[in-house]
Write a protein that holds these residues in place. Sequence first.
Motif, mmCIF file in Angstrom:
data_model
loop_
_atom_site.group_PDB
_atom_site.id
_atom_site.type_symbol
_atom_site.label_atom_id
_atom_site.label_comp_id
_atom_site.label_asym_id
_atom_site.label_seq_id
_atom_site.Cartn_x
_atom_site.Cartn_y
_atom_site.Cartn_z
ATOM 1 N N ALA A 124 1.092 -1.202 0.134
ATOM 2 C CA ALA A 124 -0.028 -0.049 -0.016
ATOM 3 C C ALA A 124 0.881 1.284 -0.025
ATOM 4 O O ALA A 124 0.585 2.146 -0.792
ATOM 5 N N ALA A 125 1.853 1.160 0.852
ATOM 6 C CA ALA A 125 2.806 2.487 0.851
ATOM 7 C C ALA A 125 3.486 2.732 -0.534
ATOM 8 O O ALA A 125 3.692 3.473 -0.950
ATOM 9 N N ALA A 126 3.924 1.474 -1.235
ATOM 10 C CA ALA A 126 4.585 1.513 -2.485
ATOM 11 C C ALA A 126 3.524 2.172 -3.301
ATOM 12 O O ALA A 126 3.873 2.968 -4.354
ATOM 13 N N LYS A 127 2.467 1.652 -3.406
ATOM 14 C CA LYS A 127 1.093 2.109 -4.440
ATOM 15 C C LYS A 127 0.999 3.672 -4.135
ATOM 16 O O LYS A 127 1.116 4.162 -4.986
ATOM 17 N N ALA A 128 1.021 3.792 -2.685
ATOM 18 C CA ALA A 128 0.988 5.448 -2.720
ATOM 19 C C ALA A 128 1.995 6.462 -3.299
ATOM 20 O O ALA A 128 1.728 7.292 -3.666
ATOM 21 N N GLU A 129 3.062 5.666 -2.834
ATOM 22 C CA GLU A 129 4.415 6.603 -3.496
ATOM 23 C C GLU A 129 4.628 6.663 -5.098
ATOM 24 O O GLU A 129 4.574 7.516 -5.622
ATOM 25 N N VAL A 130 3.992 5.301 -5.802
ATOM 26 C CA VAL A 130 3.935 5.417 -6.998
ATOM 27 C C VAL A 130 2.799 6.384 -7.538
ATOM 28 O O VAL A 130 3.109 7.108 -8.328
ATOM 29 N N ALA A 131 1.829 6.418 -7.032
ATOM 30 C CA ALA A 131 0.557 7.131 -7.271
ATOM 31 C C ALA A 131 1.135 8.892 -6.935
ATOM 32 O O ALA A 131 1.049 9.790 -7.904
ATOM 33 N N ALA A 132 1.998 9.005 -5.906
ATOM 34 C CA ALA A 132 2.329 10.497 -5.530
ATOM 35 C C ALA A 132 3.315 10.759 -6.725
ATOM 36 O O ALA A 132 3.541 11.898 -7.177
ATOM 37 N N SER A 133 4.401 9.731 -6.975
ATOM 38 C CA SER A 133 5.454 10.242 -8.111
ATOM 39 C C SER A 133 4.751 10.543 -9.556
ATOM 40 O O SER A 133 5.225 11.262 -10.298
ATOM 41 N N LYS A 134 3.585 9.665 -9.947
ATOM 42 C CA LYS A 134 3.043 9.902 -10.876
ATOM 43 C C LYS A 134 2.394 11.221 -10.962
ATOM 44 O O LYS A 134 2.145 12.080 -12.044
#
Length: 183
Positions: A124-134
């Motif tokens: 979930a943290a990685a997904k959030a980070e990916v979403a933020a970077s996107k």
Amino acid sequence: MAKAKAKSKKKTTAKRAVKKKVATRKKTPAKRKVAKKKVVKKKVAKKKVAKKKVAKKKTSNVAAKKKAAAAKRKAAAAKKKAAAAKRKAAAAAKKIAAAKKKAAAAAAKQKVREQVAAAAAALAAAKAEVAASKKRQDLILKMAERKEAAIASFVEKWSKKEMAKIEKAMKPKKAKKRRAKKK
């Protein structure tokens, strides 16, 4: 014993018969007959005493056998009880082992659940980070587009100003003279 008596009686009757024949001839052996009868009676009496002793022995043997049988039964019952106790102990040990296995399996399951939860949290943290970077990348692209547009508009305005300056410089000097005359 009864057969032995019957045999002894038969023998004595046969002897009597023989002796009677002899006795008819002579009278002196008749006294001997009586003596022999007494001996036979003594033997019979001895046999009766022996029978009584055997009967006593038999009763004592029967009692001893009964006691031995009772002891055997008690020993067998004790063995059965011991076997039952062993089975109960084995069953209890199996139950304890099963409970331990169950507890170990539950602990392992709990550990796996915790690991899965940790992995899910990390995911979930990685997904959030990916979403933020996107999102950041999208914003940077928009900013670059706006920057290019701003630069283009600035260059256009600047170039217009510069062109106006150039054109003004290129105009004839007459206009300047007129101004001077007016003064």
